[in-house]
Design an enzyme around this catalytic site. Structure first.
Site, PDB file in Angstrom:
ATOM      1  N   CYS A   4     -65.090   8.620  29.950  1.00  0.00           N
ATOM      2  CA  CYS A   4     -64.769   7.704  28.353  1.00  0.00           C
ATOM      3  C   CYS A   4     -63.645  10.018  28.095  1.00  0.00           C
ATOM      4  CB  CYS A   4     -66.081   7.951  27.469  1.00  0.00           C
ATOM      5  SG  CYS A   4     -65.764   8.069  26.108  1.00  0.00           S
ATOM      6  N   CYS A   7     -65.034  11.773  24.955  1.00  0.00           N
ATOM      7  CA  CYS A   7     -66.224  12.071  25.716  1.00  0.00           C
ATOM      8  C   CYS A   7     -65.764  13.830  26.783  1.00  0.00           C
ATOM      9  CB  CYS A   7     -67.376  11.613  26.595  1.00  0.00           C
ATOM     10  SG  CYS A   7     -67.882  10.530  26.098  1.00  0.00           S
ATOM     11  N   ASN A  86     -60.590   2.619  12.930  1.00  0.00           N
ATOM     12  CA  ASN A  86     -60.880   1.229  14.198  1.00  0.00           C
ATOM     13  C   ASN A  86     -61.420   0.987  14.890  1.00  0.00           C
ATOM     14  OD1 ASN A  86     -57.863   1.257  12.717  1.00  0.00           O
ATOM     15  ND2 ASN A  86     -56.915   2.366  14.270  1.00  0.00           N
ATOM     16  N   HIS A  99     -64.245   7.064  16.565  1.00  0.00           N
ATOM     17  CA  HIS A  99     -63.516   7.916  15.976  1.00  0.00           C
ATOM     18  C   HIS A  99     -62.195   8.257  14.359  1.00  0.00           C
ATOM     19  CE1 HIS A  99     -60.813   5.849  18.241  1.00  0.00           C
ATOM     20  NE2 HIS A  99     -60.385   5.956  17.118  1.00  0.00           N
ATOM     21  N   HIS A 101     -59.698   8.336  12.408  1.00  0.00           N
ATOM     22  CA  HIS A 101     -58.178   9.547  11.506  1.00  0.00           C
ATOM     23  C   HIS A 101     -58.220   9.774  10.351  1.00  0.00           C
ATOM     24  CE1 HIS A 101     -56.392   6.886  15.290  1.00  0.00           C
ATOM     25  NE2 HIS A 101     -57.249   6.194  14.951  1.00  0.00           N
TER      26      HIS A 101
HETATM   27  P1  AMP Z   1     -57.435   3.936  17.590  1.00  0.00           P
HETATM   28  O1  AMP Z   1     -55.754   3.007  17.992  1.00  0.00           O
HETATM   29  O2  AMP Z   1     -57.909   4.086  16.397  1.00  0.00           O
HETATM   30  O3  AMP Z   1     -58.419   3.774  18.884  1.00  0.00           O
HETATM   31  O4  AMP Z   1     -56.820   5.697  18.234  1.00  0.00           O
HETATM   32  C1  AMP Z   1     -56.982   6.166  19.682  1.00  0.00           C
HETATM   33  C2  AMP Z   1     -56.070   7.392  18.742  1.00  0.00           C
HETATM   34  O5  AMP Z   1     -56.023   8.526  20.271  1.00  0.00           O
HETATM   35  C3  AMP Z   1     -54.051   7.250  19.238  1.00  0.00           C
HETATM   36  O6  AMP Z   1     -53.671   7.204  17.885  1.00  0.00           O
HETATM   37  C4  AMP Z   1     -54.147   7.994  20.446  1.00  0.00           C
HETATM   38  O7  AMP Z   1     -52.472   8.615  19.743  1.00  0.00           O
HETATM   39  C5  AMP Z   1     -55.032   9.429  20.743  1.00  0.00           C
HETATM   40  N1  AMP Z   1     -54.817   9.534  21.582  1.00  0.00           N
HETATM   41  C6  AMP Z   1     -54.659   8.911  23.021  1.00  0.00           C
HETATM   42  N2  AMP Z   1     -54.820   9.720  24.109  1.00  0.00           N
HETATM   43  C7  AMP Z   1     -55.098  11.318  23.414  1.00  0.00           C
HETATM   44  C8  AMP Z   1     -55.553  12.592  23.440  1.00  0.00           C
HETATM   45  N3  AMP Z   1     -55.472  13.067  25.127  1.00  0.00           N
HETATM   46  N4  AMP Z   1     -54.907  12.889  22.908  1.00  0.00           N
HETATM   47  C9  AMP Z   1     -55.415  13.031  21.552  1.00  0.00           C
HETATM   48  N5  AMP Z   1     -55.228  11.899  21.446  1.00  0.00           N
HETATM   49  C10 AMP Z   1     -55.273  11.065  21.764  1.00  0.00           C
HETATM   50 ZN    ZN Z   2     -67.304   8.975  24.889  1.00  0.00          ZN
END
Ligand code: AMP
Ligand code: ZN
Length: 116
Positions: A4, A7, A86, A99, A101
């Site tokens: 993940c 993770c 989301n 997560h 935002h």
């Molecule tokens: P969601 O669409 O709500 O699942 O949001 C996933 C978020 O994770 C997006 O806004 C991505 O830009 C962010 N994201 C993906 N990979 C990384 C990473 N390695 N570090 C920080 N943010 C990330």
């Molecule tokens: Zn995880």
């Protein structure tokens, strides 16, 4: 969860721009920010989404929300902010580790949705 993404970030195996951590949470800048402040808050423990939370997850969910004020104050959004979680396919969740935002900045973030 071995593979993940979040993770791995929580374990420090993938670098992140961390802004907060405690025994249950970490928070870091989104890699592709949509607003001047765009921080992600995640539980260290793997929870897939709000679709899979259990009663035992309530303390960590509460802490995720309780820390948002501090994150905003410390990262350039002292006059308010928006929290978005989301969840699942319909919610448009891309990373299957819960997560929140936390978005904001000096200007209002705008309407929640655009009307079609
Ligand atoms: P969601 O669409 O709500 O699942 O949001 C996933 C978020 O994770 C997006 O806004 C991505 O830009 C962010 N994201 C993906 N990979 C990384 C990473 N390695 N570090 C920080 N943010 C990330
Ligand atoms: Zn995880």
């Amino acid at each position: 969860m071995e593979n993940c993404l979040f993770c791995k970030i929580a374990r420090g195996e993938i670098p992140s721009r961390k802004v907060y951590e405690d025994d249950q949470l970490i928070a870091f800048h989104d890699i592709n920010p949509l607003r001047p402040m765009h921080i992600l808050v995640i539980p260290r423990r793997h929870i897939v989404s709000l679709q899979t939370v259990e009663p035992g997850d309530e303390p960590v969910l509460g802490r995720m929300l309780a820390v948002t004020r501090r994150l905003a104050e410390e990262n350039g959004s002292p006059e308010g902010f928006r929290v978005i979680i989301n969840s699942g396919r319909i919610g448009g969740q891309e990373v299957p580790h819960l997560h929140a935002h936390v978005v904001g900045g000096p200007e209002p973030v705008g309407p929640m949705f655009k009307r079609n």
